[in-house]
Design a protein around this motif. Sequence first.
Motif, mmCIF file in Angstrom:
data_model
loop_
_atom_site.group_PDB
_atom_site.id
_atom_site.type_symbol
_atom_site.label_atom_id
_atom_site.label_comp_id
_atom_site.label_asym_id
_atom_site.label_seq_id
_atom_site.Cartn_x
_atom_site.Cartn_y
_atom_site.Cartn_z
ATOM 1 N N GLY A 107 0.149 -8.674 -4.258
ATOM 2 C CA GLY A 107 -1.007 -8.104 -3.586
ATOM 3 C C GLY A 107 -2.211 -8.126 -4.497
ATOM 4 N N ARG A 124 -0.692 -5.450 -6.812
ATOM 5 C CA ARG A 124 0.692 -5.050 -6.608
ATOM 6 C C ARG A 124 1.549 -6.175 -7.164
ATOM 7 N NH1 ARG A 124 1.856 0.092 -5.697
ATOM 8 N NH2 ARG A 124 3.857 -0.546 -4.782
ATOM 9 N N GLU A 152 -2.073 -11.110 0.362
ATOM 10 C CA GLU A 152 -0.797 -10.419 0.241
ATOM 11 C C GLU A 152 0.357 -11.394 0.393
ATOM 12 O OE1 GLU A 152 1.064 -6.163 1.793
ATOM 13 O OE2 GLU A 152 -0.766 -6.985 2.682
#
Length: 359
Positions: free
Chosen positions: A31, A38, A241
Amino acid sequence: MDLKMLGWNDHWEQQWSICDRKDTIPARIVGDFGQKYRVITEQNGDTWAEMSGKLQHELDSRSSFPSIGDWVAVQPLAGEDRVIIQGVLDRKTCISRQAAGFVTHEQIIAANVDTLFLVCALNDDFNVRRIERYLIMAWNSGVNPVILLSKADLCSNIDEKLGLLQESAMGVPVHVVCAIENQGFEDVDKYLTTGSTVALTGSSGCGKSTIINWLFGAVLQRTQEVREGDSRGRHTTTHRELFLLPQGAVMIDTPGMRELKLWEDEGGLSLTFADIEELRRSCKFTDCRHEQELGCAVLQAVSNGEIEEKRLLNYHKTLRELKFQAKKEAKSNSKQTKRGTKTHGTRLKGQALVKQLND
């Protein structure tokens, strides 16, 4: 989580083994939220990450910063649900474009991708010339492009549009899909092999998020209806993502693009316009520009109906754009060198690109 599920293989293992990664562990960025990331590690699972101050200082350009799909070296922090990114492994492939605005700046779309799905809706937003630009970007990045013509249920002349695309997508797989009617699932599914990385790109509203939900079998991404007036989409995906699909592949979703400005040419122009590049060898003059010259094999092919005139015009337009971009990059790099700024690791290829595009 076993990192092999995210694409870790012998290539990355070898690269990791020759690097000095003391007190760090490998992770993949799943992410990209700008300053925050992330990542997934084998030990910590899914967690937040940010770059160390030292790494930010060492990296000489925004395009060198970690991006979605990158493999990074992270340092876990005891008692905290976050890690610090201390290094970025060399990218195997890199999909990029010229960032919006007037400043010369490379924007990374996704890294370490094996297959790039170029999604184009079969509604009023269908545009062959735009697909040609996406193909140039794909070939330049080193990935394998696959064209997905989405929203087949909204099109009554699919064969006609496939015919228009045939000349521009020579050698590139093209699949007609419709998530609502489950059309083309098996065609797409064969690319989703275990450990492979697939990315989706396309204009806003082309159906990328719907395709992800369809392939996953559940709602992972929000979707919105396109505008009725012009079939243009509204931004649904706002960040990059990465998702792990049931088939075993990882898929990267990217925000829709209003426009695609090409960053530079690594041979993508020649591959996308292979028919024109092949014909130019038969032109009477070696420096033929395929505009008004006598004995031009390309113009003759247009006159005979072998090549669509709009395709040649797009070739000229794209060539001019790439030359201009290369000159801007060369000028920018020259200014940086004169000012004594760091140039190690940057793409100082502007002058070479200008020469290549002029040859």
